[in-house]
Design an enzyme around this catalytic site. Structure first.
Site, PDB file in Angstrom:
ATOM      1  N   LYS A   1     -54.138   0.817  54.809  1.00 25.44           N
ATOM      2  CA  LYS A   1     -52.791   0.670  55.182  1.00 25.44           C
ATOM      3  C   LYS A   1     -52.069  -0.585  54.485  1.00 25.44           C
ATOM      4  O   LYS A   1     -52.736  -1.638  54.877  1.00 25.44           O
ATOM      5  CB  LYS A   1     -52.822   0.479  56.917  1.00 25.44           C
ATOM      6  CG  LYS A   1     -51.289   0.705  57.073  1.00 25.44           C
ATOM      7  CD  LYS A   1     -51.088   0.240  58.439  1.00 25.44           C
ATOM      8  CE  LYS A   1     -50.673  -1.111  58.588  1.00 25.44           C
ATOM      9  NZ  LYS A   1     -49.251  -1.518  57.960  1.00 25.44           N
TER      10      LYS A   1
ATOM     11  N   GLY B   1     -54.105 -11.089  56.646  1.00 28.48           N
ATOM     12  CA  GLY B   1     -52.800 -11.179  57.102  1.00 28.48           C
ATOM     13  C   GLY B   1     -52.912 -12.247  58.321  1.00 28.48           C
ATOM     14  O   GLY B   1     -53.650 -13.348  57.908  1.00 28.48           O
ATOM     15  N   SER B   2     -52.118 -12.232  59.212  1.00 27.96           N
ATOM     16  CA  SER B   2     -51.894 -13.567  60.126  1.00 27.96           C
ATOM     17  C   SER B   2     -52.952 -13.769  61.060  1.00 27.96           C
ATOM     18  O   SER B   2     -53.899 -12.735  61.183  1.00 27.96           O
ATOM     19  CB  SER B   2     -50.533 -13.366  60.835  1.00 27.96           C
ATOM     20  OG  SER B   2     -50.878 -12.150  61.558  1.00 27.96           O
ATOM     21  N   THR B   3     -53.202 -15.119  61.208  1.00 26.89           N
ATOM     22  CA  THR B   3     -54.556 -15.267  62.158  1.00 26.89           C
ATOM     23  C   THR B   3     -54.232 -14.789  63.311  1.00 26.89           C
ATOM     24  O   THR B   3     -55.117 -14.204  64.074  1.00 26.89           O
ATOM     25  CB  THR B   3     -54.227 -16.916  62.347  1.00 26.89           C
ATOM     26  OG1 THR B   3     -54.613 -17.430  61.060  1.00 26.89           O
ATOM     27  CG2 THR B   3     -55.532 -17.255  63.296  1.00 26.89           C
TER      28      THR B   3
ATOM     29  N   VAL C   1     -52.815 -11.690  64.336  1.00 24.20           N
ATOM     30  CA  VAL C   1     -53.377 -10.072  64.327  1.00 24.20           C
ATOM     31  C   VAL C   1     -54.842 -10.131  64.122  1.00 24.20           C
ATOM     32  O   VAL C   1     -55.581  -9.482  64.657  1.00 24.20           O
ATOM     33  CB  VAL C   1     -52.612  -9.452  63.265  1.00 24.20           C
ATOM     34  CG1 VAL C   1     -53.211  -8.047  63.178  1.00 24.20           C
ATOM     35  CG2 VAL C   1     -51.099  -9.356  63.658  1.00 24.20           C
ATOM     36  N   GLY C   2     -55.288 -11.190  63.145  1.00 23.69           N
ATOM     37  CA  GLY C   2     -57.059 -11.255  63.068  1.00 23.69           C
ATOM     38  C   GLY C   2     -57.547 -11.592  64.222  1.00 23.69           C
ATOM     39  O   GLY C   2     -58.398 -10.828  64.494  1.00 23.69           O
TER      40      GLY C   2
ATOM     41  N   GLU D   1     -59.452 -12.261  56.420  1.00 23.72           N
ATOM     42  CA  GLU D   1     -59.005 -13.373  55.684  1.00 23.72           C
ATOM     43  C   GLU D   1     -57.517 -13.574  56.155  1.00 23.72           C
ATOM     44  O   GLU D   1     -56.643 -12.881  55.992  1.00 23.72           O
ATOM     45  CB  GLU D   1     -58.795 -12.710  54.172  1.00 23.72           C
ATOM     46  CG  GLU D   1     -58.685 -14.096  53.243  1.00 23.72           C
ATOM     47  CD  GLU D   1     -57.407 -14.045  52.677  1.00 23.72           C
ATOM     48  OE1 GLU D   1     -56.582 -15.232  53.094  1.00 23.72           O
ATOM     49  OE2 GLU D   1     -56.794 -13.390  51.760  1.00 23.72           O
TER      50      GLU D   1
ATOM     51  N   CYS E   1     -51.371 -17.207  51.147  1.00 23.85           N
ATOM     52  CA  CYS E   1     -52.136 -17.702  52.367  1.00 23.85           C
ATOM     53  C   CYS E   1     -52.781 -19.168  52.112  1.00 23.85           C
ATOM     54  O   CYS E   1     -52.895 -19.938  52.567  1.00 23.85           O
ATOM     55  CB  CYS E   1     -53.184 -16.772  52.849  1.00 23.85           C
ATOM     56  SG  CYS E   1     -53.916 -15.955  51.501  1.00 23.85           S
TER      57      CYS E   1
ATOM     58  N   GLU F   1     -48.475 -22.584  59.755  1.00 24.48           N
ATOM     59  CA  GLU F   1     -48.245 -21.803  58.424  1.00 24.48           C
ATOM     60  C   GLU F   1     -46.705 -21.251  58.435  1.00 24.48           C
ATOM     61  O   GLU F   1     -46.165 -20.654  59.267  1.00 24.48           O
ATOM     62  CB  GLU F   1     -49.215 -20.626  58.378  1.00 24.48           C
ATOM     63  CG  GLU F   1     -48.917 -19.918  56.828  1.00 24.48           C
ATOM     64  CD  GLU F   1     -50.153 -18.882  56.894  1.00 24.48           C
ATOM     65  OE1 GLU F   1     -50.059 -18.051  57.862  1.00 24.48           O
ATOM     66  OE2 GLU F   1     -50.591 -18.931  55.687  1.00 24.48           O
TER      67      GLU F   1
END
Ligand code: NAI
Ligand code: MG
Length: 493
Positions: A196, A248-250, A252-253, A270, A304, A401
């Protein structure tokens, strides 16, 4: 945006005006609407929904893309499972390699088309998409094609086997490159894929489906589904997915890590970063300034591993700041398709608001703001290359960030102090060190808690070199033999 400056007028530098040199857009043939790429062909979404993707440089709608709902995600995963069971897992490595080589070559042949589309959909300068994103994406396919038939030698006598179906979710800052980082190792190792792309940059992934068709990749080996975070979450939760790879973002991770906890799914993340770019007094300062500029401004800071914290040794602080301020006035901000452009458009309105918000906080917390005075286009999403000085680690802008062309400058006296500041972050993705002493670099780098450390250069990538983070920057590596490990189970596992 923020207009407060410090001594800006004293720093005027001469900027040569070039005639516009836009890359021709006609090479890209866009369809008004794109379906989902499932089982080797474009299909209408069962959800019946579509959403637009814009050109962030002028807010023009480029195309509508399908929104994948639960039934669509299920359909894609089933196609990937079938392709895995019936075709891909049965092919010998040397046959898989042929497909990967073909994909790499076709991508190379069509590189100009991909570069233009990447810049149109995401706002990055054509110089970046043409010279970095697309060549590296194709290099990743070439590199992994080389591994496909040599996997049995990669893990010191332990026999690898594929995991099955990989669900892959990627961000908008390097749309095609992240696709290559995800798909190439997965296929090389014998897995099939449902990927996606991000909602603001789906078009190069959709163009890639044509490449898969041209390469005659068996149907279902790669499926591309477009949608938003909800679509991503459905893919993560799908019971028949064996592995999730996310960039992606921390934030969402962390959600994804919770969602797969207690399942058999393997996971690599990542995530974000707040890299220190550290310049010692013995560095070649002009070279370092170019590296710093490249590290934070050339991709609008949408990187990133961007060198978003500059750590300057106190003795050279005045000269570094003077040179930096002079250099940022020379940056060319504007049309991403113009070959002279250094800094393109911010990827989305949401991201622009986020950057503005952080710079406002920087001002409120007492930082001084210095910005490039260039003229900005009247339409689209733009942010001036910005330097924040008078910053310490207590400032929000030094900790979080920002993901924009905003550099926070801090100072240090001794190498030990530099290590302490550099490691004083919840992230640990990358770092840069500028020094003319090799011994200093080697001693210093071993103390930095970062996955990638560049010396006297910045943002250099190679498919053979593993990339990934420490701490809240995630886990797992992409690229190199380490990256293969994320897509295989070894004998006894
Ligand atoms: P994001 O992390 O929300 O989006 C990345 C991808 O994850 C997109 O494809 C998105 O659709 C998907 N996604 C979103 N929510 C999901 C969920 N719950 N489950 C599964 N997939 C989900 O990043 P976003 O919102 O675009 O940017 C927010 C911030 O994240 C940026 O301002 C930046 O600071 C950071 N970021 C970091 C990146 C990196 O490479 N480290 C890349 C993009 C953003
Ligand atoms: Mg777009």
């Amino acid at each position: 945006m923020a207009s407060r400056t410090n001594g800006q007028s004293a720093q005027k530098a001469v900027r040569w005006e070039y005639a516009p040199a836009p890359e021709a857009r006609q090479i890209v043939k866009l369809q008004p609407r794109y379906g989902l790429f499932i089982n080797g062909e474009f299909v209408e979404p069962l959800s019946g929904q579509y959403f637009p993707t814009l050109n962030p440089a002028n807010e023009e709608v480029l195309a509508e893309v399908a929104y994948a709902g639960a039934e669509d995600v299920d359909r894609a995963v089933r196609a990937a499972r079938r392709a895995y069971e019936e075709v891909w897992s049965k092919l010998p490595g040397k046959e898989r390699a042929k497909y990967l080589f073909r994909i790499a070559r076709i991508l190379q042949e069509r590189s100009r088309e991909f570069a233009v589309l990447e810049s149109l959909d995401g706002g990055k300068p054509i110089r970046e998409s043409r010279d970095v994103d697309i060549p590296l994406a194709s290099a990743h396919f070439f590199y992994h094609a080389g591994w496909a038939d040599k996997l049995e030698y990669a893990f010191a006598g332990r026999k690898p086997r594929p995991l099955g179906v990989a669900g892959q979710i990627i961000p908008w800052n390097f749309p095609l490159l992240m696709l290559a980082w995800k798909i190439a190792p997965a296929l090389a190792c014998g897995n099939t894929v449902v990927l996606k792309p991000a909602e603001t940059t789906p078009l190069t992934a959709l163009l890639m489906c044509e490449v898969f068709q041209q390469a005659e990749l068996p149907p279902g080996v790669v499926n591309i589904i477009t949608g938003d975070g909800q679509t991503g979450a459905l893919l993560v939760q799908h019971p028949d997915v064996d592995k999730i790879a996310f960039t992606g973002s921390t934030e969402v991770g962390k959600k994804i890590q919770k969602a797969v906890a207690g399942t058999r799914k393997k996971l690599t993340l990542e995530l974000g970063g707040k890299a220190a770019n550290i310049i010692f007094e013995d560095a070649d300062i002009d070279q370092a300034i170019e590296g710093i500029i490249n590290g934070i401004y050339f991709n609008q800071g949408h990187v990133c591993c961007a060198g978003s914290r500059l750590l300057v040794q106190e003795s050279i602080y005045p000269i570094v700041i003077r040179k930096l301020q002079r250099r940022i006035q020379l940056l060319r901000v504007g049309d991403p398709l113009d070959k002279n452009t250094d800094v393109g458009a911010i990827n989305s309105l949401m991201q622009l608001r986020k950057i503005e918000h952080y710079v406002r906080i920087g001002l409120e917390e007492g930082a001084q703001v210095f910005q490039c005075e260039c003229e900005l286009p009247s339409k689209g999403y733009w942010f001036r290359p910005t330097v924040l000085t008078g910053v310490s680690m207590a400032h929000t802008v030094a900790r979080e960030e920002i993901f924009g062309p905003v550099l926070a400058v801090l100072t240090f006296r001794t190498p030990d102090e530099a290590v302490e500041i550099a490691n004083n972050t919840r992230y640990g993705l990358s770092a840069g060190v500028w020094t003319s002493k090799g011994s200093r670099y080697l001693a210093f780098a071993s103390k930095l808690k970062a996955g990638v450390i560049w010396c006297n250069t910045y943002n250099k990538f190679d498919p053979a070199s593993p990339f990934g983070g420490y701490k809240e920057s995630g886990f797992g590596r992409e690229g190199g033999v380490h990256g293969l490990r994320a897509y295989v189970a070894l004998e006894g596992e």
